[in-house]
Design an enzyme around this catalytic site. Sequence first.
Site, PDB file in Angstrom:
ATOM      1  N   PRO A  10       0.830  -1.212   0.000  1.00  0.00           N
ATOM      2  CA  PRO A  10       0.000   0.000   0.000  1.00  0.00           C
ATOM      3  C   PRO A  10       0.862   1.259   0.000  1.00  0.00           C
ATOM      4  O   PRO A  10       1.912   1.321   0.643  1.00  0.00           O
ATOM      5  CB  PRO A  10      -0.789  -0.126   1.298  1.00  0.00           C
ATOM      6  N   GLY A  11       0.433   2.241  -0.727  1.00  0.00           N
ATOM      7  CA  GLY A  11       1.105   3.541  -0.703  1.00  0.00           C
ATOM      8  C   GLY A  11       0.190   4.601  -0.133  1.00  0.00           C
ATOM      9  O   GLY A  11       0.465   5.220   0.882  1.00  0.00           O
ATOM     10  N   ARG A  12      -0.969   4.766  -0.782  1.00  0.00           N
ATOM     11  CA  ARG A  12      -1.894   5.836  -0.405  1.00  0.00           C
ATOM     12  C   ARG A  12      -2.332   5.749   1.058  1.00  0.00           C
ATOM     13  O   ARG A  12      -2.379   6.759   1.763  1.00  0.00           O
ATOM     14  CB  ARG A  12      -3.125   5.775  -1.314  1.00  0.00           C
ATOM     15  N   ARG A  40      -3.520  15.627  -8.899  1.00  0.00           N
ATOM     16  CA  ARG A  40      -4.599  14.649  -8.828  1.00  0.00           C
ATOM     17  C   ARG A  40      -5.949  15.186  -9.343  1.00  0.00           C
ATOM     18  O   ARG A  40      -6.658  14.469 -10.069  1.00  0.00           O
ATOM     19  CB  ARG A  40      -4.764  14.120  -7.404  1.00  0.00           C
ATOM     20  N   CYS A  78      -1.738  28.481 -16.311  1.00  0.00           N
ATOM     21  CA  CYS A  78      -2.466  28.973 -17.481  1.00  0.00           C
ATOM     22  C   CYS A  78      -3.140  27.819 -18.219  1.00  0.00           C
ATOM     23  O   CYS A  78      -2.780  27.471 -19.350  1.00  0.00           O
ATOM     24  CB  CYS A  78      -1.513  29.726 -18.405  1.00  0.00           C
TER      25      CYS A  78
END
Length: 422
Positions: free
Chosen positions: A275-277, A313, A346
């Site tokens: 797992p990372g998140r 994200r 922009c």
Amino acid sequence: MNKIYTKVTDSMNFFEGNDPVDLAEKYGTPLYVYNERILRQRCRDLKEMVTYPKFVVDYSAKANCSLAFLQVVKSEGLEVDAMSPGEIYMERQAGFAPEEIFYIGNNVSAEEMQYAIDAGVYVSVDSLSQLEQFGQIAPGHEVAVRFNPGVGAGHHEKVVTAGKKTKFGVDPKYIPEVKELLKKYDLKLIGINQHIGSLFMNGEAFTASIAALFDIAKQFPGLKFIDMGGGFGIPYKKEEGEAPLDLKDLGEAIDKALYQFAGEYGEQIIFRIEPGRYISAECSVILSKVHSVKYNYDKKYVGCDCGFNVLQRPIMYDSYHGVEVYRGSDEKSEKEESVIIVGNICESGDILAKDRVLPEIKKDDVLGILDAGAYGFTMASNYNNRLRPAEIMIRENGDVVLTREREELEDLMRHVIRLENV
């Protein structure tokens, strides 16, 4: 500081008594702020989720590869995976030994594969051609193979990494060809691995994928480990009462499956998750200053200095991040209103939060962009030649330390070579 809207960070005691407005003034904005205590707790959540004795948590460093972050993860007894030579390098800088690093390559060059082999880390390949390449480089070596169990999950199609519409892993129908290549190059298959996708909030797809992966494992005797992947989600809509992943129920289901497979396989091999998140997301808030408030055709826009060069994200995955409001003065917000929070890039897609109902936001307020520790700084860029932000960590005792300096304009010229005789 006037707490205009601070429900989530108050409930977590995120700032540990520090004033976010003061932090923004001292270190500048945009600013990544990490909480060490929350990070450590998330590491412990996962280490303690099963009773099976040979259970290893590999932190997936692509979510956040900052050095201080990795040092804390290492100190909690986790191991780590890597997706590139750069991640291997940073993990070694953080103190991880080669045998604590699992390199999971995807369509990599022979040179990159050679780097991982020379580094002495565990190496996984995810196609027959990459297995052939590995055999040509390192005949007789140990190797792992990533399979696609046919089950995928994730919050967005771009993060589903298994199933029938993704580039990742070996289709199980090619197991005979895998065995032929292992024999051809005298390779020792020590592990198999998978990853079904990112940010699932119930464990049904994950447990289904484990069953499929275990069926594959039974066709390969003598494995040292099985890596079940990651994807454990976190509730991004905390202010709306979104429930967290039920780690207890998921852990019980996984535990049962591990013991059952070990009994059938005939030995207690190592099981890994990556797992990372879950580990990194909730321990970080981005502080961003409001520089403009305006109306365009009946829509109120709040312009801040957190463009998608700082947090990608939302523009990449249409992702939701909670927003808090901090004010340096005692002035109150007398009303709530629907606003569009935008950055300074922009691009029309540079939107952090759309049609979000919040207390009235004023110029010079500081915004807190929540749950930014996963795929935040690690995806930051110099788009528009903007400078990447600083990072700070709030230690468990409340002290604040600078862990990455803010870039300066001169940094934009690093590695750049001027033309002569123009």
